[in-house]
Scaffold this active site. Structure first.
Site, PDB file in Angstrom:
ATOM      1  N   TYR A  46       0.759  -1.143  -0.265  1.00 49.16           N
ATOM      2  CA  TYR A  46       0.126  -0.032   0.124  1.00 49.16           C
ATOM      3  C   TYR A  46       0.923   1.427  -0.020  1.00 49.16           C
ATOM      4  CZ  TYR A  46      -4.970  -0.878   0.558  1.00 49.16           C
ATOM      5  OH  TYR A  46      -6.308  -1.232   0.216  1.00 49.16           O
ATOM      6  N   GLU A  48      -0.730   4.904  -0.212  1.00 50.90           N
ATOM      7  CA  GLU A  48      -1.102   6.161  -0.628  1.00 50.90           C
ATOM      8  C   GLU A  48      -0.446   7.215  -0.258  1.00 50.90           C
ATOM      9  OE1 GLU A  48      -2.257   3.684   1.511  1.00 50.90           O
ATOM     10  OE2 GLU A  48      -4.384   3.576   1.585  1.00 50.90           O
ATOM     11  N   ASP A 193      -8.375  13.298 -24.561  1.00 50.14           N
ATOM     12  CA  ASP A 193      -8.418  12.078 -24.207  1.00 50.14           C
ATOM     13  C   ASP A 193      -7.932  10.991 -25.239  1.00 50.14           C
ATOM     14  OD1 ASP A 193      -8.865   9.308 -23.568  1.00 50.14           O
ATOM     15  OD2 ASP A 193     -10.984   9.589 -23.183  1.00 50.14           O
ATOM     16  N   THR A 220      -5.311   5.883 -21.317  1.00 50.77           N
ATOM     17  CA  THR A 220      -5.079   4.430 -20.786  1.00 50.77           C
ATOM     18  C   THR A 220      -3.744   4.249 -21.017  1.00 50.77           C
ATOM     19  OG1 THR A 220      -6.058   3.594 -22.808  1.00 50.77           O
ATOM     20  CG2 THR A 220      -7.524   3.700 -20.790  1.00 50.77           C
ATOM     21  N   LYS A 223      -3.634   0.536 -24.828  1.00 54.77           N
ATOM     22  CA  LYS A 223      -4.122   0.149 -25.986  1.00 54.77           C
ATOM     23  C   LYS A 223      -2.842   0.200 -27.030  1.00 54.77           C
ATOM     24  CE  LYS A 223      -8.602   1.827 -25.022  1.00 54.77           C
ATOM     25  NZ  LYS A 223      -8.792   2.659 -23.958  1.00 54.77           N
ATOM     26  N   ARG A 229      -3.178  -2.709 -18.148  1.00 53.53           N
ATOM     27  CA  ARG A 229      -4.306  -2.065 -18.173  1.00 53.53           C
ATOM     28  C   ARG A 229      -4.138  -1.063 -17.070  1.00 53.53           C
ATOM     29  NH1 ARG A 229      -7.319  -4.984 -21.217  1.00 53.53           N
ATOM     30  NH2 ARG A 229      -8.936  -3.360 -21.231  1.00 53.53           N
TER      31      ARG A 229
END
Ligand code: DSN
Length: 425
Positions: A46, A48, A193, A220, A223, A229
């Site tokens: 983790y 954060e 985008d 993203t 692609k 991903r």
């Protein structure tokens, strides 16, 4: 792997990918190194916060890892700032909206059936409930040219706070200079985008919106960019401490965005995915990625021509990028879903998609969307596109003939097996 059921499905999926040809324009095949990073022990951690400003202990390796991914993304796209934490494209878009807008503010984006994405304000999304979306679209369906005059008129009337350039189903180039001119005239923040074409921009096969004065790029990473991903936000401006709320100015966009990604919208970043993003960005910085990006477009252009020669009616009559939209109702009097299902039977994977002014419903639209990023990764070249187009035509024409479909399926399988997945090497 001890879990035999999952192991079996992984093996079956690997085989499916090896013996078929992936034509969905938003999919790709990652390298063995990207897969290794994804399967690494960073999934256990983790973290954060951001490098140097974390809430939990034990960040000796996560801090330099995230910084490495950030630095590589900045180098790749020439931005002042990169946030590599968005879990995917939708959270990246939402974080930018939330960083810049107040509820009720207006965003101008592409009409959804002309190629805009769900997260560009489809009525069903949470963003559409918070913000007011107005539209621009294609003027001439035969060429795909955007109606920039209409865009300007609507922008002058509606005063959007964001003008959004981007799409998931538009096969032509956008005129970023025109967007920038209109954005400047109405005082809008310019957001691109670039999820679909990020790899083409990184590979210098298409122009970079940041070079035209755009303020933010969302994307993203899986692609054309060929990473895991995930999502990415690039921006220009001053980077300050994300723990302090800055004023809403263009200069402060990087900090406003960092604060919206965490803690505004997401919790802990997925460090194993960030490791894999870092690997993919490094791969995209290699000179051969530029060769790859150009080959994607060369393949798409040839595939478009070979399809048109065989009677397929293409939306905008061709492509400038990696994707192709076919109006199946005009081509062979079937809908896009039926075409998708026929191609599935012979090992060609594509997806049905709405086309401009589609009269059919979204689940069974008129269009079939194809793209070349994945087959180009496998090593297919322009001449191979002739085979792909011919298989598509034969399968659709002979859709009721199981014997012919079976022969085509064997041919596709035999051909695809000659091109290993990058992770096989
Ligand atoms: N699912 C992506 C695509 O296929 O374009 C967009 O979210």
């Amino acid at each position: 792997m001890k879990d035999k059921k999952v192991a079996h499905l992984i093996e079956a999926e690997t085989k499916r990918q090896r013996v078929g040809l992936e034509l969905i324009p938003s999919e790709n095949y990652v390298s063995a190194d990207v897969l290794d990073a994804l399967g690494s022990v960073f999934t256990n951690k983790y973290s954060e916060g951001y490098p140097g400003k974390r809430y939990y202990g034990g960040q000796d390796n996560t801090d330099p890892l995230e910084q490495l991914a950030i630095d590589r993304a900045k180098q790749l796209f020439g931005s002042d700032h990169a946030n590599v934490q968005p879990h995917s494209g939708a959270p990246a878009n939402i974080a930018v909206y939330q960083a810049w807008l107040e509820p009720g503010d207006t965003v101008m984006a592409m009409k959804l059936d002309h190629g805009g994405h769900l997260t560009h304000g489809h009525p069903i999304t949470s963003s559409a409930k918070l913000y007011n979306f107005v539209r621009y679209g294609i003027k001439d369906l035969e060429t795909g040219e955007i109606d920039y005059e209409q865009m300007r008129e609507v922008a002058l009337k509606e005063k959007p706070k964001i003008i959004l350039a981007g799409f998931s189903g538009y096969p032509r180039n956008l005129d970023y200079a025109k967007f920038a001119e209109i954005g400047k005239e109405v005082g809008a923040m310019l957001m691109a985008d670039m999820a679909h074409i990020a790899g083409l921009i990184a590979g210098k096969a298409l122009p970079n919106p940041l070079d035209f004065g755009f303020h933010v790029i969302t994307s993203t990473t899986h692609k054309t960019l060929r990473g895991p991903r995930g999502g990415l936000i690039l921006s220009n401006g001053k980077v300050t401490n994300p723990l302090k709320a800055p004023e809403k100015t263009l200069e402060n966009l990087p900090t406003l965005i960092d604060r919206e990604v965490f803690p505004g919208f997401q919790g802990g970043p997925h460090m194993h995915t960030i490791a894999a993003k870092g690997v993919a960005f490094n791969e995209a910085l290699e000179p051969d990625f530029q060769v790859y990006a150009k080959q994607i477009i060369a393949n798409a252009s040839r595939l478009a021509n070979e399809l048109m020669k065989r009677g397929f009616k293409l939306v905008t009559n061709g492509t400038d990028n990696h994707l192709i939209q076919i109006d199946m109702t005009q081509s062979f009097k079937i809908d896009g879903r039926e075409a998708q299902e026929i191609l599935d039977t012979i090992g060609l994977t594509a997806n049905c998609n709405a086309i401009p002014n589609d009269k059919l419903p979204p689940f069974r639209p008129s269009g079939l969307r194809l793209g070349t990023p994945a087959i180009t990764t496998r090593g297919l070249k322009e001449d191979d596109m002739e085979k792909v187009a011919e298989w598509m035509k034969q399968a659709i024409k002979n859709r009721k003939d199981e014997k012919i479909l079976n022969t085509l399926s064997i041919e596709v399988k035999e051909f695809a097996s000659r091109f290993p997945l990058p992770s096989d090497n």
